[in-house]
Design a protein around this motif. Structure first.
Motif, PDB file in Angstrom:
ATOM      1  N   PRO A  36      63.557  23.397   5.178  1.00 34.38           N
ATOM      2  CA  PRO A  36      62.995  24.270   4.146  1.00 34.38           C
ATOM      3  C   PRO A  36      64.075  25.212   3.627  1.00 34.38           C
ATOM      4  O   PRO A  36      64.909  25.701   4.398  1.00 34.38           O
ATOM      5  CB  PRO A  36      61.902  25.034   4.892  1.00 34.38           C
ATOM      6  CG  PRO A  36      62.396  25.100   6.300  1.00 34.38           C
ATOM      7  CD  PRO A  36      63.146  23.812   6.532  1.00 34.38           C
ATOM      8  N   THR A  37      64.088  25.453   2.331  1.00 30.38           N
ATOM      9  CA  THR A  37      65.094  26.329   1.736  1.00 30.38           C
ATOM     10  C   THR A  37      64.420  27.502   1.029  1.00 30.38           C
ATOM     11  O   THR A  37      63.219  27.723   1.172  1.00 30.38           O
ATOM     12  CB  THR A  37      65.962  25.558   0.722  1.00 30.38           C
ATOM     13  OG1 THR A  37      65.200  25.338  -0.478  1.00 30.38           O
ATOM     14  CG2 THR A  37      66.423  24.215   1.289  1.00 30.38           C
ATOM     15  N   ASP A  38      65.195  28.205   0.237  1.00 24.56           N
ATOM     16  CA  ASP A  38      64.655  29.309  -0.552  1.00 24.56           C
ATOM     17  C   ASP A  38      63.900  28.805  -1.778  1.00 24.56           C
ATOM     18  O   ASP A  38      63.323  29.595  -2.529  1.00 24.56           O
ATOM     19  CB  ASP A  38      65.766  30.274  -0.982  1.00 24.56           C
ATOM     20  CG  ASP A  38      66.922  29.567  -1.670  1.00 24.56           C
ATOM     21  OD1 ASP A  38      67.036  28.327  -1.555  1.00 24.56           O
ATOM     22  OD2 ASP A  38      67.729  30.255  -2.317  1.00 24.56           O
ATOM     23  N   PRO A  99      65.848  32.677  -6.721  1.00 22.91           N
ATOM     24  CA  PRO A  99      66.932  31.774  -6.345  1.00 22.91           C
ATOM     25  C   PRO A  99      67.633  31.195  -7.578  1.00 22.91           C
ATOM     26  O   PRO A  99      66.993  30.603  -8.450  1.00 22.91           O
ATOM     27  CB  PRO A  99      66.218  30.683  -5.554  1.00 22.91           C
ATOM     28  CG  PRO A  99      65.026  31.368  -4.981  1.00 22.91           C
ATOM     29  CD  PRO A  99      64.581  32.321  -6.044  1.00 22.91           C
ATOM     30  N   THR A 100      68.941  31.393  -7.634  1.00 24.91           N
ATOM     31  CA  THR A 100      69.734  30.953  -8.785  1.00 24.91           C
ATOM     32  C   THR A 100      71.007  30.263  -8.314  1.00 24.91           C
ATOM     33  O   THR A 100      71.793  30.849  -7.572  1.00 24.91           O
ATOM     34  CB  THR A 100      70.098  32.145  -9.698  1.00 24.91           C
ATOM     35  OG1 THR A 100      68.895  32.786 -10.150  1.00 24.91           O
ATOM     36  CG2 THR A 100      70.903  31.681 -10.902  1.00 24.91           C
ATOM     37  N   THR A 126      71.717  31.796  -0.262  1.00 23.47           N
ATOM     38  CA  THR A 126      70.295  31.850   0.069  1.00 23.47           C
ATOM     39  C   THR A 126      69.958  33.118   0.851  1.00 23.47           C
ATOM     40  O   THR A 126      70.691  33.518   1.752  1.00 23.47           O
ATOM     41  CB  THR A 126      69.852  30.610   0.874  1.00 23.47           C
ATOM     42  OG1 THR A 126      68.467  30.762   1.247  1.00 23.47           O
ATOM     43  CG2 THR A 126      70.679  30.412   2.133  1.00 23.47           C
ATOM     44  N   GLN A 127      68.827  33.713   0.490  1.00 19.05           N
ATOM     45  CA  GLN A 127      68.345  34.905   1.185  1.00 19.05           C
ATOM     46  C   GLN A 127      67.124  34.589   2.054  1.00 19.05           C
ATOM     47  O   GLN A 127      66.688  35.434   2.837  1.00 19.05           O
ATOM     48  CB  GLN A 127      67.969  35.992   0.162  1.00 19.05           C
ATOM     49  CG  GLN A 127      69.086  36.379  -0.794  1.00 19.05           C
ATOM     50  CD  GLN A 127      70.266  37.035  -0.101  1.00 19.05           C
ATOM     51  OE1 GLN A 127      70.164  37.502   1.028  1.00 19.05           O
ATOM     52  NE2 GLN A 127      71.409  37.076  -0.772  1.00 19.05           N
ATOM     53  N   GLU A 128      66.580  33.397   1.906  1.00 17.71           N
ATOM     54  CA  GLU A 128      65.387  32.999   2.667  1.00 17.71           C
ATOM     55  C   GLU A 128      65.750  32.912   4.150  1.00 17.71           C
ATOM     56  O   GLU A 128      66.823  32.428   4.516  1.00 17.71           O
ATOM     57  CB  GLU A 128      64.893  31.652   2.136  1.00 17.71           C
ATOM     58  CG  GLU A 128      63.632  31.130   2.784  1.00 17.71           C
ATOM     59  CD  GLU A 128      63.945  30.266   4.001  1.00 17.71           C
ATOM     60  OE1 GLU A 128      63.100  30.222   4.910  1.00 17.71           O
ATOM     61  OE2 GLU A 128      65.029  29.643   4.040  1.00 17.71           O
ATOM     62  N   PRO A 185      62.125  24.722  -8.050  1.00 14.89           N
ATOM     63  CA  PRO A 185      63.575  24.610  -7.913  1.00 14.89           C
ATOM     64  C   PRO A 185      64.257  25.870  -8.439  1.00 14.89           C
ATOM     65  O   PRO A 185      63.639  26.664  -9.161  1.00 14.89           O
ATOM     66  CB  PRO A 185      63.915  23.395  -8.788  1.00 14.89           C
ATOM     67  CG  PRO A 185      62.634  22.631  -8.899  1.00 14.89           C
ATOM     68  CD  PRO A 185      61.553  23.668  -8.896  1.00 14.89           C
ATOM     69  N   SER A 186      65.496  26.062  -8.088  1.00 16.51           N
ATOM     70  CA  SER A 186      66.220  27.261  -8.520  1.00 16.51           C
ATOM     71  C   SER A 186      66.540  27.219 -10.009  1.00 16.51           C
ATOM     72  O   SER A 186      66.543  26.151 -10.631  1.00 16.51           O
ATOM     73  CB  SER A 186      67.531  27.392  -7.739  1.00 16.51           C
ATOM     74  OG  SER A 186      68.458  26.400  -8.157  1.00 16.51           O
TER      75      SER A 186
END
Length: 201
Positions: A36-38, A99-100, A126-128, A185-186
């Motif tokens: 899992p991502t941000d 997220p960018t 990523t900050q997640e 998505p970012s």
């Protein structure tokens, strides 16, 4: 049925700490993970390992001329993979709230097949919690491409992942598997060394 139930309980009780430890071990061995991502769920590998990156392209059934993006955990890590980060990138990083992914010129220290033909790389800090800690523990950039066959919808949650992808990776993270909510998505912004800004998505 009882055995299946017990296995499920064991996996549900796996700590994030152990999950990350397992994933890092696979990454260090050149393996491919689902995590899992941000944004959406991603297919990941060591972004410096050319063979692992090639496997990700194969799993996604994607042309390797279409560059993949990668995640890092910090400003310092980002600078390791870009020859010169333009000032506008730091300004964006300081003010963006979602997220960018930034596409930056002059990619270095990455697998050659991860870098676009023009020498650029798509990279995101990523900050997640999970993906940030994973990147921090691995101490390298990690490929992060949506967990789907090329041309099909991105897997917003674990339950959306195509079985064909699940059976081809070396480790599937347990964290956030029960989640069921919308993820996008970012955003993607391409930056030039001269300060040029182009919004891709």
């Amino acid at each position: 049925m009882l055995f299946l139930y017990l296995c499920t309980q064991i996996h549900q009780n796996m700590t994030q700490e152990q999950d990350i430890k397992n994933a890092v071990e696979v990454l260090r061995k050149g393996g491919v993970i689902l995590y899992p991502t941000d944004t959406v769920w991603g297919i990941g590998c060591d972004a410096t390992n050319e063979e692992a990156v090639a496997r990700v392209y194969k799993i996604k059934q994607r042309d390797d001329s279409k560059a993949l993006i990668c995640l890092v955990d910090s400003d310092a890590r980002l600078q390791r993979y870009v020859r010169q980060v333009p000032e506008v990138a730091w300004q964006l990083i300081d003010c963006i709230v979602k997220p960018t992914t930034l596409i930056l010129d002059g990619a270095v220290n990455l697998a050659p097949n991860l870098i676009a033909e023009d020498g650029s790389i798509g990279i995101r800090i990523t900050q997640e919690a999970f993906s940030h800690e994973l990147c921090y523990r691995f101490q390298k950039a990690i490929v992060s491409t949506s967990a789907n066959i090329s041309g099909e919808p991105a897997a917003q949650n674990y339950r959306d992942i195509d079985p064909r992808i699940l059976e081809q990776v070396d480790y599937v993270c347990w964290s956030r598997r029960q989640e069921h909510k919308p993820h996008q998505p970012s955003s993607i912004i391409k930056l030039g060394m001269g300060g040029e800004v182009k919004v891709i998505r």
